[in-house]
Design an enzyme around this catalytic site. Structure first.
Site, PDB file in Angstrom:
ATOM      1  N   CYS A   1       0.936  -1.242   0.052  1.00 25.44           N
ATOM      2  CA  CYS A   1      -0.025   0.117  -0.025  1.00 25.44           C
ATOM      3  C   CYS A   1       0.868   1.310   0.043  1.00 25.44           C
ATOM      4  O   CYS A   1       2.034   1.053  -0.472  1.00 25.44           O
ATOM      5  CB  CYS A   1      -0.915  -0.109   1.125  1.00 25.44           C
ATOM      6  SG  CYS A   1      -0.176   0.186   2.978  1.00 25.44           S
TER       7      CYS A   1
ATOM      8  N   ARG B   1      -3.463  -0.410   5.361  1.00 24.88           N
ATOM      9  CA  ARG B   1      -4.141  -1.370   4.574  1.00 24.88           C
ATOM     10  C   ARG B   1      -3.292  -2.765   4.493  1.00 24.88           C
ATOM     11  O   ARG B   1      -3.695  -3.753   4.831  1.00 24.88           O
ATOM     12  CB  ARG B   1      -4.448  -1.052   3.135  1.00 24.88           C
ATOM     13  CG  ARG B   1      -5.440   0.045   3.150  1.00 24.88           C
ATOM     14  CD  ARG B   1      -5.585   0.855   1.654  1.00 24.88           C
ATOM     15  NE  ARG B   1      -4.492   1.678   1.427  1.00 24.88           N
ATOM     16  CZ  ARG B   1      -4.375   2.348   0.342  1.00 24.88           C
ATOM     17  NH1 ARG B   1      -5.046   2.267  -0.543  1.00 24.88           N
ATOM     18  NH2 ARG B   1      -3.236   3.007   0.301  1.00 24.88           N
TER      19      ARG B   1
ATOM     20  N   ASP C   1      -7.519   4.227   1.069  1.00 29.16           N
ATOM     21  CA  ASP C   1      -6.630   4.312   1.968  1.00 29.16           C
ATOM     22  C   ASP C   1      -7.486   5.244   3.038  1.00 29.16           C
ATOM     23  O   ASP C   1      -8.099   6.117   2.899  1.00 29.16           O
ATOM     24  CB  ASP C   1      -5.348   5.298   1.804  1.00 29.16           C
ATOM     25  CG  ASP C   1      -4.433   5.399   3.031  1.00 29.16           C
ATOM     26  OD1 ASP C   1      -4.769   4.760   4.053  1.00 29.16           O
ATOM     27  OD2 ASP C   1      -3.351   5.829   2.547  1.00 29.16           O
TER      28      ASP C   1
END
Length: 147
Positions: free
Chosen positions: A9, A15, A119
């Site tokens: 990520c 994440r 996100d």
């Protein structure tokens, strides 16, 4: 075939640590790690997972308190058979960083019809709850494809 899986990520604090934990739980005979495309530039090297990521994981029986954020590098890309990313932008970033890794880079949300997994870094905890359930669906779909 895909024994070594890297989850990517942006900052490696929201994440990817969660997805890493979920994949590790379901693919115990695989090497699964995570990294971020902008860890160094965000001054987050060795940072712990976001408090809400830790919290939502703990609520579901996963402990990511020992997570330490790390920067994605060409060398790291070369160590893995499959690189799972959260967005189309990450696909491009991996390809720029490690052109030879483009063919083994895929979207984590691919099998659930979700191109990008957003996100939640500056969002309330409720967004992390939604993220967790999205990542459960995405990782479960990948586990089915990989086993």
């Amino acid at each position: 075939m895909f024994d070594r899986i890297l989850v990517v990520c942006t900052a490696n604090i929201c994440r990817s640590p969660v997805a890493e934990a979920l994949l590790k739980a379901n693919l115990p005979n695989h090497v699964i790690e995570s990294a971020g495309t902008m860890v160094a530039s965000s001054n987050l090297l060795n940072a712990r997972a976001h408090q809400h990521s830790q919290g939502v994981c703990a609520e579901h029986g996963f402990d990511i308190s020992g997570h330490s954020a790390r920067q994605l590098t060409p060398e790291l890309c070369g160590q893995f058979d499959l690189i799972l990313v959260m967005s189309h932008e990450h696909v491009d970033e991996v390809a720029l960083l490690s052109p030879g890794s483009r063919g083994k880079t895929m979207l984590l949300g691919q099998w659930i019809g979700q191109g990008d997994i957003d996100d939640p870094v500056h969002q309330p905890k409720a967004s992390f709850d939604v993220l967790f359930h999205t990542l459960v669906r995405a990782t479960t779909a990948w586990v089915k494809k990989l086993t």
